[in-house]
Structure formats: structure tokens, C-alpha cells
Design an enzyme around this catalytic site. Structure first.
Site, PDB file in Angstrom:
ATOM      1  N   ASP A  11       0.852  -1.182   0.000  1.00  0.00           N
ATOM      2  CA  ASP A  11       0.000   0.000   0.000  1.00  0.00           C
ATOM      3  C   ASP A  11       0.897   1.245   0.000  1.00  0.00           C
ATOM      4  O   ASP A  11       2.117   1.143   0.151  1.00  0.00           O
ATOM      5  CB  ASP A  11      -0.895  -0.047   1.243  1.00  0.00           C
ATOM      6  CG  ASP A  11      -1.784   1.167   1.377  1.00  0.00           C
ATOM      7  OD1 ASP A  11      -2.395   1.565   0.362  1.00  0.00           O
ATOM      8  OD2 ASP A  11      -1.867   1.727   2.483  1.00  0.00           O
ATOM      9  N   LYS A  53     -11.543   6.321  -3.097  1.00  0.00           N
ATOM     10  CA  LYS A  53     -11.982   7.549  -2.432  1.00  0.00           C
ATOM     11  C   LYS A  53     -13.477   7.845  -2.630  1.00  0.00           C
ATOM     12  O   LYS A  53     -14.117   8.383  -1.720  1.00  0.00           O
ATOM     13  CB  LYS A  53     -11.114   8.731  -2.886  1.00  0.00           C
ATOM     14  CG  LYS A  53      -9.628   8.557  -2.566  1.00  0.00           C
ATOM     15  CD  LYS A  53      -9.390   8.020  -1.145  1.00  0.00           C
ATOM     16  CE  LYS A  53      -7.927   7.735  -0.869  1.00  0.00           C
ATOM     17  NZ  LYS A  53      -7.719   6.815   0.243  1.00  0.00           N
TER      18      LYS A  53
END
Length: 270
Positions: A11, A53
Site C-alpha cells: 500500500d 476515495k
């Protein structure tokens, strides 16, 4: 040498850059305020971390406390059009600010060098969309962090986390022939789910990332008792998501990989 780890998929925010994962959390607070004059807290902004998002904003709108505030202001729950409006406010703010959070977390550069010395390839993926990643990736490279491949949350038609697709796209790009010889590393639960869904070993990071939720400076001055409480909170969430291992930060990864390699050499399989 077949029964060993061949690649790690890392990540970004809270794992390799941006200790505490502050770049996205602060921007979510500002985007809600800018688009609709609705206040959310940093703690609330952290809850869905790891998702794409747009999906993150959607999940925030479903938090009972946020939904109650929204209902009080608009007499209805958040709609898809509302999410679009908040996302439209979020994007330019995040693109502008992400370079300020592009420095590698302590230990990352040395860890990447150690993994590469073992012949391990470095993949990566993020809950950030491509427009943000196109700013973050070169900024991080300027600080010395440059993975072999990266995938953004909006790159693939199938979607992002908690699905396996970004991790699997790394497998394809890196030419890895077995997902069970890959390790997915993340500081948030959706990224652990991503790795499990891709058939990989998973390692959660309990201190450097979102669940611990402290800046590097705050962490450095924190009492041992406070660190222990925060670490336990973060580790419990990551283990609950199914992580095979949980450590403090990426600096601890080589030791974990040595342990996994020993298990693989003994014939253990996922």
C-alpha cells in the site's frame, strides 16, 4: 528456490509514505466542509480508510453520526450526487496536497533494498485514484522510493478494494507465477481483505498507518503506555480482517518474510 516469496505488494499512505496516513484524512474533512458545510472528524474520516476515495465518501455518509448530521441539515440521507460533489471537492485538494506527504516512512528505503537483494519484486497499489498517484509517485521517487509497479484504485474496470484486482494486476505486471508466493502489506482492513481475496499472505502494519493514527513526531514523544494501547487497537482490527501477521512498520517486513519462507520450505500452503 521456488518455495519462497517472490513479490510484495505494498500500500502507499500509512505503509510506505505518509506516517499515520494524514494526507487523505485531512482532505476528507475539508472536502465535506467545502462542498456542503458539513463537519466530520478526523476519527470519522479514518473509519473506511483503504477503500477507493468515492467509495470512502459513500461509506462516511453511512456512518450513523455523519448520517444524523446530514439528515439534520438536509432532511435526507446522502445521495450519489452528493458523493459526486464531495469527490469533486476532494480531488483538487488531494492532488495539491499529496506531494507534501510523499516522504518515505522511516525504514522503508532500507527494507526495499533488502527485499530486492533477495530477488523480491516490489509491487504497489493504492486507494488513491490515478490523478493523485501521478503526483505522488514521482514525488516519492524524488525521495528515493520507487516500486517496480503501481496500480491506482480507478485503473481497473472490476474496481478496487476489498476486491483482489489491484493486487492481481501487480502479479500480472511483475510476471509472478503463483499468488501464494506474494505478500500483501497494508495498514488498513480493506487492504488486508484485498490480499486475502487475491490468495496472498497478508501483513498488517499496526503503528505506521491509519489505525494507529499518529504523526511521526507525536509517535516519537508518546508514552510507552499510549503506544501499547494504540498498537493493540490497530493490531486487533488488522487481525480481525484476517492478517496472517501484524508488525509495527515496513521495517519489520524482512523478518516476517524469512518466517513465511521457512513455512513454505516446509511445505506449508495457504
Amino acid at each position: 528456490m521456488m518455495n519462497r516469496i517472490h513479490a510484495v505488494i505494498l500500500d502507499w499512505a500509512g505503509t510506505t509514505v505518509d506516517f499515520g496516513s494524514f494526507a487523505p484524512t485531512q482532505i476528507f474533512v475539508e472536502a465535506f466542509r467545502q462542498a456542503f458545510d458539513v463537519e466530520i472528524t478526523l476519527a470519522e474520516a479514518r473509519v473506511p480508510m483503504g477503500l477507493g476515495k468515492w467509495q470512502h465518501i459513500e461509506a462516511l455518509g453511512k456512518l450513523p453520526a455523519v448520517d444524523a448530521r446530514w439528515q439534520a441539515k438536509f432532511s435526507r440521507s446522502m445521495s450519489a450526487a452528493d458523493i459526486d460533489a464531495i469527490y469533486a471537492a476532494f480531488m483538487p485538494l488531494q492532488i495539491a496536497k499529496v506531494v507534501d506527504f510523499s516522504s518515505p516512512i522511516a525504514g522503508v528505503i532500507d527494507t526495499i533494498a533488502a527485499l530486492r537483494a533477495e530477488g523480491i519484486k516490489i509491487g504497489s497499489c493504492s486507494g488513491y485514484p490515478r490523478a493523485v498517484m501521478e503526483r505522488l509517485v514521482p514525488a516519492a521517487a524524488g525521495h528515493g522510493y520507487c516500486p517496480d509497479h503501481w496500480v491506482a484504485t480507478d485503473d481497473l474496470a472490476a474496481g478496487g478494494r476489498p476486491g483482489p484486482w489491484m493486487a492481481l494486476q501487480n502479479v500480472i505486471a511483475l510476471g509472478i507465477d503463483a499468488v501464494a508466493h506474494c505478500v500483501k502489506v497494508d495498514d488498513a482492513a480493506p487492504g488486508i481483505s484485498e490480499g486475502l481475496n487475491a490468495g496472498m499472505w497478508t501483513v498488517g502494519l499496526a503503528v505506521s498507518g491509519n489505525e494507529f493514527g499518529a504523526t511521526w513526531d507525536a509517535y516519537q514523544t508518546m508514552s510507552k503506555e499510549d503506544v501499547a494501547v494504540r498498537r493493540e487497537h490497530a493490531a486487533s482490527k488488522l487481525y480481525a480482517a484476517g492478517a496472517h501477521y501484524v508488525v509495527d512498520s515496513l521495517a519489520d517486513l524482512p523478518e516476517v518474510i524469512a518466517h513465511i519462507n521457512a513455512r513454505l520450505a516446509q511445505g506449508e500452503r495457504l
